[in-house]
Design a protein around this motif. Structure first.
Motif, mmCIF file in Angstrom:
data_model
loop_
_atom_site.group_PDB
_atom_site.id
_atom_site.type_symbol
_atom_site.label_atom_id
_atom_site.label_comp_id
_atom_site.label_asym_id
_atom_site.label_seq_id
_atom_site.Cartn_x
_atom_site.Cartn_y
_atom_site.Cartn_z
ATOM 1 N N LEU A 1 0.834 -1.211 0.000
ATOM 2 C CA LEU A 1 0.000 0.000 0.000
ATOM 3 C C LEU A 1 0.864 1.254 0.000
ATOM 4 O O LEU A 1 0.591 2.215 -0.723
ATOM 5 C CB LEU A 1 -0.934 -0.014 1.214
ATOM 6 N N VAL A 2 1.918 1.229 0.799
ATOM 7 C CA VAL A 2 2.808 2.399 0.853
ATOM 8 C C VAL A 2 3.443 2.612 -0.523
ATOM 9 O O VAL A 2 3.531 3.734 -1.020
ATOM 10 C CB VAL A 2 3.876 2.226 1.954
ATOM 11 N N ALA A 3 3.850 1.503 -1.179
ATOM 12 C CA ALA A 3 4.451 1.617 -2.503
ATOM 13 C C ALA A 3 3.451 2.147 -3.521
ATOM 14 O O ALA A 3 3.829 2.693 -4.552
ATOM 15 C CB ALA A 3 4.986 0.261 -2.938
ATOM 16 N N LYS A 4 2.150 1.986 -3.235
ATOM 17 C CA LYS A 4 1.118 2.473 -4.147
ATOM 18 C C LYS A 4 0.586 3.832 -3.711
ATOM 19 O O LYS A 4 -0.550 4.190 -4.029
ATOM 20 C CB LYS A 4 -0.040 1.463 -4.201
ATOM 21 N N ASN A 5 1.378 4.552 -2.954
ATOM 22 C CA ASN A 5 1.047 5.932 -2.569
ATOM 23 C C ASN A 5 -0.163 6.037 -1.633
ATOM 24 O O ASN A 5 -0.897 7.012 -1.664
ATOM 25 C CB ASN A 5 0.830 6.807 -3.814
ATOM 26 N N TYR A 6 -0.363 5.025 -0.823
ATOM 27 C CA TYR A 6 -1.361 5.159 0.238
ATOM 28 C C TYR A 6 -0.659 5.691 1.485
ATOM 29 O O TYR A 6 0.470 5.315 1.768
ATOM 30 C CB TYR A 6 -1.975 3.808 0.590
ATOM 31 N N HIS A 7 -1.380 6.554 2.213
ATOM 32 C CA HIS A 7 -0.863 7.027 3.500
ATOM 33 C C HIS A 7 -1.614 6.322 4.616
ATOM 34 O O HIS A 7 -2.847 6.263 4.592
ATOM 35 C CB HIS A 7 -1.043 8.535 3.629
ATOM 36 N N GLU A 8 -0.869 5.847 5.572
ATOM 37 C CA GLU A 8 -1.532 5.192 6.701
ATOM 38 C C GLU A 8 -2.069 6.248 7.665
ATOM 39 O O GLU A 8 -1.390 7.229 7.966
ATOM 40 C CB GLU A 8 -0.556 4.284 7.454
ATOM 41 N N ILE B 1 -4.452 6.918 11.443
ATOM 42 C CA ILE B 1 -4.952 6.297 12.673
ATOM 43 C C ILE B 1 -6.116 7.150 13.159
ATOM 44 O O ILE B 1 -5.965 8.349 13.371
ATOM 45 C CB ILE B 1 -3.861 6.215 13.755
ATOM 46 N N GLY C 1 3.743 6.320 -0.737
ATOM 47 C CA GLY C 1 2.926 6.653 0.434
ATOM 48 C C GLY C 1 3.754 6.633 1.712
ATOM 49 O O GLY C 1 4.989 6.655 1.660
ATOM 50 N N THR C 2 3.064 6.605 2.830
ATOM 51 C CA THR C 2 3.788 6.652 4.110
ATOM 52 C C THR C 2 3.131 5.743 5.135
ATOM 53 O O THR C 2 1.933 5.467 5.071
ATOM 54 C CB THR C 2 3.761 8.072 4.720
ATOM 55 N N LEU C 3 3.943 5.351 6.091
ATOM 56 C CA LEU C 3 3.415 4.710 7.295
ATOM 57 C C LEU C 3 3.160 5.814 8.308
ATOM 58 O O LEU C 3 3.870 6.823 8.330
ATOM 59 C CB LEU C 3 4.427 3.716 7.865
ATOM 60 N N HIS C 4 2.159 5.616 9.127
ATOM 61 C CA HIS C 4 1.889 6.589 10.191
ATOM 62 C C HIS C 4 3.082 6.620 11.156
ATOM 63 O O HIS C 4 3.646 5.577 11.468
ATOM 64 C CB HIS C 4 0.617 6.170 10.931
ATOM 65 N N THR D 1 3.202 4.058 13.763
ATOM 66 C CA THR D 1 3.575 2.725 13.258
ATOM 67 C C THR D 1 5.094 2.618 13.098
ATOM 68 O O THR D 1 5.688 1.578 13.386
ATOM 69 C CB THR D 1 2.879 2.460 11.903
ATOM 70 N N LEU E 1 1.543 13.920 7.195
ATOM 71 C CA LEU E 1 1.939 12.526 6.941
ATOM 72 C C LEU E 1 2.974 12.448 5.821
ATOM 73 O O LEU E 1 3.912 11.652 5.890
ATOM 74 C CB LEU E 1 0.702 11.685 6.596
#
Lengths: 790, 344
Positions: free
Chosen positions: A501-508, A510, B106-109, B112, B336
């Motif tokens: 997901l990160v590689a596909k430009n998703y931001h995590e 919370i 993208g990014t990890l929070h 995380t 983020l």
């Protein structure tokens, strides 16, 4: 707890620097939260005598005084009503600076020269508000600086007392603790035994000795109703954060701060008959001092007279029998209530007081008489009165005792990991006021009853290490047995999904696990969510059953900040009918790719997002053929663009376009795609098992067909796979077309087939026959018409 | 064929080949001068008509011309090829400063990231990472942790409740209790996850993240606890941070300590971040209380253990210089995106 540095210093025989003392306290578990001066800076304010007071010739509300400041006599114009000739007052000389920065100058007020200012407590920031001037005691030495006279070079030390250390909620208790920490002497308070001058007594009956093993009372009669609380006592209360209320109440509070014994004073005239310490009767009510009226529970301990409850024991007195400005005769109470009784009452009525705070944590069960003597002494000093004999009810069997605990030296070393010399241990116990006796295994220690926190051997170990100093215990490396934790395939899947997901430009993101019930209902009206009894706010009142509402809120937050290309995901628990389910959810809105040159801008569509999901599904090690997308009816999703994702018979996720109605309701624009995957159901991660590659050439053939528009491509693919058998290595749909040149209700689809035999090269005839066969089956099963075959 | 004829042919061939400016013209020239129907090849074929004694000399002369033409053709071909490549290279040149076409990363929070980092550190030491439910019962969240119903420490944490008496865990400790009940010692675990308390201000959010660690064995002591926490925090901050252990109180550990690290933004001199104390509180710890062992059925005479707990959000803020805790849960993409490319 707040208290004055000077008050504390009166009791400890040490000149330790304040900063060092506070550091010591903090390191040993009594965290000093703040140290602040007791008053803001001011200068040139002295004790002065008001010699004469005359009316101001030009102003009714002003008076002209002559004031002697120890050096000179000056004329001062004053507006306070309580000024009188002969009084001792706080006087700001010309040139003085007040705490608020105001400088006192020689001035003319309505034609009369004023050379200085007589001050009120609020002007010196010694009170929030005040009515008139500070009246200093008559013996205050004229000319002395007020700062010196009122001992204002003092600090308020604020200490965070942890719930186990009720014994430190007093000057006495803290002094005892400090003497152990810095090894200094303690100067004890001289409390005389007072001989009664009258013989009035209330008889006291204790019905609940378990809750109240000791009750001490005393009547004092004919106190001076005009008495005022002396300045020194007011100041000590103020420095501990308490207000001056009434001389008797102030003494009660003072003794509580000094000795740690909460006390209560009743107006004797309001009490009818004798005192009974009992449980409340059903439906009894009491109007409390804080103005609340409560109906009492039958397990609440009360102090009652013949009429009814006059106080909730140890928590708060009642309004009816409270001491007032007219009170002449009082009944003092000094009792020991068991912590559990008080905790139950505090939890029950949600009332807390300085008194309950101490009883909950444990008050020394042996100081009730001392406290009442101390209070008597102070009341006599301040308000006079006739002292009557003490009444005491005591149940020895129920009183906490001085505990005897064995500490084994081997255990001490085992817990700390370091050997502390026997002499040091013995010394620490002595400093703490414990009585230690050396025995073969270690020590037998007698602990004073006021230390409610010490019951077990481990409690003694803590005392030793705390006073010894944590900093003296050097860190060591732990020696342990090497053991690996198994790496389970299932635990790898989740990190692979997240990385993809990160590689596909998703931001995590919370988001909170609790959401607004109204929003929850919009997303799923069929599930009733778990509701919190005591939510933080109505926007966080139910546990989420889906991660989508949280993701939508993040979208709204970012859209409001001009961030409209949003690709986010969250993983976390959803709370569905008392089960917690670990879910991963994603949201995609805006452009399919970031704005850039050479790529036409395009909004994301169903199949862009489906591609992302398929990539995630593939991480489970299973092939896409193991999964199926089936139409889904979901209130939050567009009925024509919503799918359930199945792995075999199990539904492992949901996916679709946010329903236009919902988007409108939430004021969201553009297409918003949402999906969620139940990761736990996917966690059957299949390891690839290598297959040998065929050495023979592959053949690629294409077929384009025309079929009914309503036939899902998945069915056609299944048909081709079924016909294809082992020869068919892969099948790729590379074109779907509807429109010009194609009949309405039909669609054209083109597939590319890769054929290969494991053991030999395929002949042209074989391949032709194969393709012909594929077509005829498609024709039979799906009524397909051939467009081309190459 | 005479001398003159040959010289003329050669000269004409040279002129034509040299003038050829593309491959096609050059190929035409090759056909003209060396093709099957060319004068040179015709001359060679007609050698047989000459008297036998003249043949060698004549053949030699013709071959010489043929070789010259051949060599010239090859030379010109190479020239033209090089010229063509050069033109191709020029036409295919791009502005290499144009940005690449791509999807972004993208990014990890950040929480995380912290979580992953801590997990790695403890994995190196053989700790297992465990989880447990977020909705707990009173026993696991309080009573088993030596906080029975009428205990003053209950007021230390304001807890969220449900109608049936269950609650949202206010700490990660219930996970420890569950593991201790299930798995006999020795134990080496960490548990990380969401915890909940009724608090909402600058430094508190009603939901936050905690890590708790637990180690139980026959030789576990306070000195070792100091050792492992020092190693952990130094590994986490990747530098030699100074630690301070302060005595404190938690119902489930004894002796207990709060651990402060020297403030890194002011080097312990005192600043706004450390509230002018020079220290920042990062975790709480202590030796597992015998009553907790009793509750889960572990022999506290044989085994000792330590436990610690820390706020993951707070550690995140310290590591990445964040000042407002609440920002962690607002999920502003601009914030983020600052973590793009950060991997832990």
């Amino acid at each position: 707890m707040k208290l004055s540095e000077l008050w504390l210093r009166e009791r400890i025989g040490s000149h330790i620097k304040l900063a060092d003392l506070c550091q010591k306290l903090t390191l040993s578990g009594l965290e000093v939260e703040s140290i602040s001066p007791v008053v803001n800076h001011f200068s040139d304010i002295v004790v002065a005598e008001v010699l004469t007071v005359e009316p101001h010739p030009e102003a009714d509300r002003l008076q002209v005084c002559t004031v002697f400041d120890g050096d000179i006599t000056v004329s001062v114009v004053c507006g306070a009503k309580n000024v009188f000739a002969g009084m001792k007052a706080a006087f700001a000389k010309v040139g003085a600076v007040l705490p608020d920065g105001m400088k006192i100058r020689k001035a003319k007020l309505r034609g009369v020269v004023s050379e200085g200012m007589l001050c009120s407590a609020s002007e010196l920031e010694l009170a929030e508000k005040s009515d008139g001037l500070i009246i200093l005691p008559h013996d205050a030495p004229v000319g002395t600086s007020l700062r010196e006279y009122m001992q204002l070079d003092d600090h308020v030390i604020e200490i965070l007392i942890t719930p186990n250390r009720g014994d430190c909620l007093s000057v006495d208790g803290l002094a005892q603790e400090i003497s152990a920490l810095i090894s200094c002497t303690l100067s004890s308070l001289m409390i005389p035994e007072i001989t009664p001058t009258q013989n009035h007594m209330l008889s006291v009956v204790v019905n609940e000795p378990d809750s109240c093993p000791r009750y001490v009372g005393r009547i004092i009669r004919q106190i001076n109703v005009a008495a005022v609380t002396p300045l020194w006592l007011q100041e000590r209360l103020r420095r501990s954060g308490l207000h001056t209320i009434h001389p008797i109440v102030d003494v009660m509070n003072y003794v509580m701060l000094e000795l740690g014994q909460p006390m209560h004073a009743f107006d004797l005239a309001k009490l009818s008959g004798d005192i009974c310490v009992r449980h409340a009767r059903s439906n009894e009510k009491i109007a409390l001092l804080d103005g609340r009226e409560v109906t009492l529970n039958t397990n609440t301990l009360v102090i009652a007279d013949q009429i009814g409850p006059q106080a909730i024991a140890g928590v708060m007195g009642g309004q009816f029998s409270a001491v007032t400005a007219d009170t002449q005769d009082i009944f003092l109470e000094s009792a020991f209530f068991q912590p559990q009784t008080i905790i139950a009452a505090v939890q029950n009525y949600q009332i807390a007081s300085e008194s309950s705070h101490r009883f909950e944590r444990g008050v020394d069960p042996y100081i009730q008489k001392i406290a009442i003597e101390r209070a008597t002494q102070l009341i006599l000093e301040i308000a006079g009165g006739e002292v009557c004999p003490m009444v005491e009810v005591q149940y020895d069997a129920q009183l906490p005792t001085h505990k005897k605990i064995i500490l084994r030296s081997a255990r001490l070393t085992k817990i700390i990991g370091l050997s502390i010399s026997s002499e040091t241990v013995f010394d620490i116990f002595t400093r703490l006021g414990f009585t230690a006796r050396v025995i073969e295994a270690g020590w037998e220690v007698q602990v004073p009853a006021r230390r409610f926190d010490i019951k077990l051997e481990i409690d003694l170990i803590e005392e030793i290490i705390r006073v010894y100093g944590y900093e003296k215990i050097s860190p060591t490396s732990i020696v342990a047995h090497l053991q690996t934790n198994r790496l389970f395939e299932s635990s790898q899947l989740f990190s692979a999904i997240v990385a993809t997901l990160v590689a596909k430009n998703y931001h995590e993101v919370i988001t909170y696990s609790f959401i607004d019930k109204k929003i929850q209902n919009l997303f799923d009206a069929t599930l009733s969510p778990l509701e919190l009894v005591n939510p933080m706010s109505s926007e966080m009142n139910v546990m989420r059953t889906s991660l989508w509402p949280g993701l939508i809120q993040v979208l709204q937050y970012n859209c409001n900040r001009q961030q409209t290309d949003v690709r986010i995901f969250e993983s976390g628990n959803c709370f569905r009918q008392s089960t917690e389910q670990f879910v991963l959810a994603g949201l995609v809105a805006g452009s399919v790719l970031p704005l850039q040159w050479g790529v036409a801008e395009r909004s994301v569509d169903f199949f862009d997002v489906k591609g992302d999901i398929e990539n995630l599904l593939l991480l489970s090690g299973q092939s896409l053929a193991d999964f199926s997308f089936q139409p889904l009816d979901h209130s939050a999703l567009h009925p024509g663009q919503a799918a359930s994702i199945y792995l075999g018979k199990h539904c492992v996720g949901r996916f679709g376009l946010l329903h236009p109605n919902l988007a409108k309701l939430l004021d969201l624009k553009g297409n918003i795609y949402l999906y969620e995957l139940d990761v736990a159901l996917l966690q059957k991660r299949v390891l690839p098992q290598m297959k040998e590659l065929s050495k023979f050439p592959t053949v690629q053939r294409d077929i384009a067909i025309l079929v009914d528009k309503s036939i899902p491509v998945e069915q056609i693919q299944a048909t081709i796979f079924a016909v294809g058998g082992e020869l068919l290595q892969s099948l790729t749909l590379f074109d779907v077309y509807q429109g010009a040149g194609i009949p309405l209700n039909k669609k054209s689809m083109a597939f590319s087939l890769m054929l290969q035999h494991v053991a030999r090269t395929l002949t042209d005839d074989e391949v032709d026959n194969f393709m012909q066969n594929v077509y005829s089956v498609l024709q039979n099963v799906h009524a397909a018409e051939l467009r081309s075959m190459t | 064929m005479t001398h003159m004829d040959l010289d003329l042919i050669l000269q004409q061939a040279i002129d034509e080949i040299t003038a050829a400016s593309d491959l096609k013209t050059l190929n035409d020239a090759r056909v003209t001068w060396l093709g099957k129907k060319s004068q040179i090849i015709a001359a060679l074929k007609s050698l047989g008509q000459l008297p036998a004694d003249e043949r060698p000399l004549a053949g030699e002369k013709i071959n010489l011309v043929r070789q010259k033409v051949q060599a010239l053709l090859e030379e010109r071909l190479a020239e033209l090829n090089a010229q063509k490549i050069a033109e191709q290279l020029i036409s295919e040149s791009v502005d290499i400063t144009l940005p690449g076409r791509c999807q972004k990363i993208g990014t990890l929070h950040p929480v995380t990231l912290t979580r992953n980092r801590i997990e790695k550190i403890f994995m190196q030491m053989g700790f297992a990472s465990v989880t447990g439910p977020e909705i707990e019962d009173d026993f696991h969240n309080f009573t088993a942790l030596n906080v029975p119903p009428l205990h003053p420490a209950r007021a230390m944490q304001d807890t969220f409740y449900f109608a049936d008496g269950s609650l949202l865990r206010s700490q990660m400790s219930p996970v420890q209790i569950r593991v201790m009940k299930q798995t006999p010692p020795p134990l080496r675990i960490i548990a990380m996850g969401r915890v909940y308390r009724r608090d909402f201000d600058l430094t508190h959010t009603p939901m936050f993240h905690q890590i708790e660690g637990l180690m139980i064995d026959e030789n576990i002591n306070f000195s070792g606890l100091k050792g492992i926490l020092t190693q952990f925090l130094q590994a986490f901050f990747s530098k030699d941070v100074t630690l301070r252990f302060r005595a404190s109180y938690f119902p489930f550990t004894e002796p207990s300590a709060e651990v402060d690290v020297a403030c890194q933004s002011c080097e312990a001199k005192g600043c706004r971040i450390c509230k002018y104390t020079g220290w920042l509180e990062v975790l709480g710890c202590g030796m597992v209380h015998p009553e907790v062992f009793h509750q889960v059925g572990i022999d506290s005479e044989r085994y000792t253990g330590w436990a610690f707990g820390a706020g993951l959000d707070r550690l995140t803020m310290l590591r990445y210089g964040l000042t407002d805790l609440r920002a962690l849960f607002e999920n502003d993409l601009r914030l983020l995106q600052q973590f793009s490319g950060v991997i832990e």
